[in-house]
Design a protein around this motif. Sequence first.
Motif, PDB file in Angstrom:
ATOM      1  N   SER A   1       0.556  40.022  63.688  1.00 40.81           N
ATOM      2  CA  SER A   1       1.615  39.345  63.928  1.00 40.81           C
ATOM      3  C   SER A   1       1.565  38.066  63.521  1.00 40.81           C
ATOM      4  CB  SER A   1       1.747  39.243  65.565  1.00 40.81           C
ATOM      5  OG  SER A   1       1.965  40.622  66.141  1.00 40.81           O
TER       6      SER A   1
ATOM      7  N   HIS B   1       6.271  40.204  64.586  1.00 44.46           N
ATOM      8  CA  HIS B   1       5.539  41.285  64.844  1.00 44.46           C
ATOM      9  C   HIS B   1       5.470  42.389  63.706  1.00 44.46           C
ATOM     10  CE1 HIS B   1       4.499  39.882  68.631  1.00 44.46           C
ATOM     11  NE2 HIS B   1       5.857  40.245  69.426  1.00 44.46           N
TER      12      HIS B   1
ATOM     13  N   ILE C   1       0.406  37.549  70.799  1.00 43.25           N
ATOM     14  CA  ILE C   1      -0.124  37.763  69.513  1.00 43.25           C
ATOM     15  C   ILE C   1      -1.617  38.250  69.778  1.00 43.25           C
ATOM     16  CG2 ILE C   1      -0.780  36.993  67.363  1.00 43.25           C
ATOM     17  CD1 ILE C   1       2.082  35.512  67.317  1.00 43.25           C
TER      18      ILE C   1
END
Length: 283
Positions: A10, A23, A83
Amino acid sequence: MNKRFKGQGSSLFVEHDKIILSHGKNKQLTSKSKPEIEIFYSDLDRLVLDKPGLFSGYCYFLRKGYEIDSMKKTDIMVDEYAITLAFFPQYKQFLKAQELINQHIIRARQENPNKNVKKDNQRKLVSELLDNSDKNIEFKGYSGSICVSARSVIIKYKPILHRGGKGSKSIDIGRISSISISKPSITSGKIQIFYEGFSSRGYRSLNEEPNEIAITNINHYNQMVEAKELIETLQAYYTSEGLSLQQVVDSSPADEIRKYKSLLDDGIISEEEFENKKQELLR
């Protein structure tokens, strides 16, 4: 100037007024995350960083009005507002991102010190729904989805995955009595919408009830929390307008015009938008 910070699968893009989490396909597939998540600085509370070691760490983008203290690390990692940071150099990069984003958050708070982002977002969605009777907002779960419009909630069942319903079921907002949500853990969670006339099959039934949608990950859960809040905000709006549950179901064009006049008086819609809607209702 926009800046990009790369995590594991990501990326984070830092812009002047917002951040974007982008993503990759792996996270989209495994956790049902959206491809992109936008968060305005006025919506953002802070960044929560977990340093990678033997296992991966993460950077979580915590929004105002939300908390992750009760969440397991595995749930946080698959959340679309996180993330993954697999390596220490990635963690160091996100420390720099945190410093930069904190500056933007401080600026946003100085510009709008009393802004209640969560409530403002809900009011905006309600206004959009009231302004367009054909519009609905969809929230996705595992075995189906929930579509919310100004007057009704439609439960859409996924073929095969939902074992208790076929097609879809429409429920008038005014007939909904309560909504419950449970988080997924060892077993699936679920959202249940209770309404006038609903009758449970009983605990011995192996099939899902027609009033529920299964939730299998944190992203499903977050979406259903938003659906619940939107439905309850709509109900609160109708109550504030002095409408009973039955009036919400059976209101006339005159009632609709009064509601839009209230939105005009509150400055939520323009004079032109009010007149257009009035003409549409009087046809």
